[in-house]
Design a protein around this motif. Structure first.
Motif, short mmCIF file in Angstrom:
data_model
loop_
_atom_site.label_atom_id
_atom_site.label_comp_id
_atom_site.label_asym_id
_atom_site.label_seq_id
_atom_site.Cartn_x
_atom_site.Cartn_y
_atom_site.Cartn_z
N ALA A 1 0.83 -1.21 0.00
CA ALA A 1 0.00 0.00 0.00
C ALA A 1 0.87 1.26 0.00
O ALA A 1 0.57 2.24 -0.70
CB ALA A 1 -0.93 0.00 1.21
N ARG B 1 2.26 1.88 -3.47
CA ARG B 1 1.24 2.45 -4.34
C ARG B 1 0.96 3.91 -3.96
O ARG B 1 0.77 4.77 -4.82
CB ARG B 1 -0.04 1.62 -4.25
N ARG C 1 1.31 7.69 -6.02
CA ARG C 1 0.21 8.65 -6.16
C ARG C 1 0.33 9.82 -5.18
O ARG C 1 -0.63 10.57 -4.99
CB ARG C 1 -1.13 7.93 -5.93
N MET D 1 -3.72 3.96 2.91
CA MET D 1 -4.64 3.07 2.21
C MET D 1 -5.54 3.85 1.26
O MET D 1 -5.82 3.41 0.14
CB MET D 1 -5.49 2.28 3.22
N ALA E 1 -3.45 4.83 -1.72
CA ALA E 1 -3.16 3.65 -2.54
C ALA E 1 -4.34 3.29 -3.42
O ALA E 1 -4.19 2.78 -4.53
CB ALA E 1 -2.78 2.47 -1.66
N SER E 2 -5.55 3.56 -2.91
CA SER E 2 -6.78 3.40 -3.68
C SER E 2 -6.90 2.02 -4.32
O SER E 2 -7.06 1.88 -5.52
CB SER E 2 -6.86 4.49 -4.77
N SER E 3 -6.81 0.99 -3.45
CA SER E 3 -6.88 -0.38 -3.95
C SER E 3 -7.95 -1.15 -3.18
O SER E 3 -7.72 -1.55 -2.03
CB SER E 3 -5.53 -1.07 -3.79
N PRO E 4 -9.11 -1.37 -3.78
CA PRO E 4 -10.15 -2.16 -3.10
C PRO E 4 -9.66 -3.56 -2.73
O PRO E 4 -10.08 -4.11 -1.72
CB PRO E 4 -11.27 -2.22 -4.15
N ARG E 5 -8.79 -4.13 -3.55
CA ARG E 5 -8.29 -5.46 -3.26
C ARG E 5 -7.46 -5.47 -1.98
O ARG E 5 -7.56 -6.39 -1.16
CB ARG E 5 -7.44 -5.97 -4.43
N LEU E 6 -6.64 -4.45 -1.79
CA LEU E 6 -5.85 -4.35 -0.56
C LEU E 6 -6.76 -4.25 0.66
O LEU E 6 -6.51 -4.88 1.69
CB LEU E 6 -4.94 -3.12 -0.62
N ARG E 7 -7.81 -3.47 0.54
CA ARG E 7 -8.74 -3.33 1.65
C ARG E 7 -9.41 -4.66 1.97
O ARG E 7 -9.62 -5.00 3.14
CB ARG E 7 -9.80 -2.27 1.34
#
Length: 242
Positions: free
Chosen positions: A109, A112, A116, A153, A156-162
């Motif tokens: 995260a 990423r 960004r 988080m 990082a904007s990653s739904p998969r990470l969440r």
């Protein structure tokens, strides 16, 4: 406490405490059982007193059974058909691996988020670190920790990470920073190092800093569990010293 005496001890189970607020019934039961293990009220081989736990929490046995299924997946208990649920052995390597995995996830995260990153993110993370430097209250440190991780988080904007993080459950039953000696200092130093890497635009260094911080937290938890006698003699004999 033997398997025969575990059920009898249920009558003197401690109250659930404030940490149970705003959790589902199953989550309450799982957290409570972890706390019983952490406090040494339930040890390896003990039968989990399901009825007593349900009465203590003021819930039916259904949430307790849900909690036991979850705890079995996490390795805390073993469910034996027609016999009940029993406390399993805690493995020091598994505890350390748990925090190493957290480090990998948050490190990804952070990498990423670095890609960004904006001046606003660096500024906000810096403000959190500054507040951490002057804060000793464990509850406040926990809030700042959530804010720091949350900013990364979100960036990082990653739904998969969440989704991956939601599947990972903490193994310390309560405020991590109140229960684990040295955790606040590790959090301060580690968060500052993560911030410096993100500010420098070095995603690899940010990921490495997170991994190192979580590894050190895992070392502290393993030492704490060992001091409480939560690892079996076999586990301790097989584990390397620090």
């Amino acid at each position: 406490m033997s398997a025969d005496t575990a059920a009898a001890a249920g009558a003197s189970l401690p109250p659930p405490g404030e940490a149970m607020v705003r959790r589902s019934s199953g989550e309450q039961a799982a957290l409570y059982i972890r706390r019983l293990i952490f406090d040494g009220r339930l040890r390896q081989g003990d039968r989990v007193p399901q009825d007593e736990i349900a009465r203590t929490l003021g819930v039916s046995r259904i949430p307790v059974r849900e909690a036991l299924l979850s705890l079995e997946r996490e390795g805390w208990v073993t469910i034996r058909p027609h016999r009940g649920a029993f406390i399993g052995s805690l493995d020091e390597a598994a505890v350390r691996d748990h925090y190493a995995l957290y480090g990998l996830v948050y490190g990804f995260a952070a990498q990423r988020a670095t890609e960004r990153s904006t001046p606003e993110l660096v500024s906000r993370l810096g403000a959190v670190c500054d507040r951490l430097d002057g804060e000793d209250d464990p509850a406040a440190v926990a809030r700042l920790n959530r804010e720091f991780d949350g900013l990364i988080m979100k960036t990082a904007s990653s739904p998969r990470l969440r989704a991956v993080l939601r599947a990972m459950v903490g193994i310390v039953p309560g405020n991590f920073f109140a229960l684990v000696p040295g955790a606040v200092e590790v959090e301060r130093a580690g968060s500052r190092t993560v911030l410096q890497a993100i500010a420098a635009g070095d995603g690899g260094a940010a990921a490495g800093a997170y991994a190192t911080m979580l590894q050190r937290q895992g070392d502290l938890v393993a030492d704490l569990f060992k001091s409480r006698g939560l690892f079996t003699a076999r586990d301790e004999a097989g584990a390397g010293g620090r």
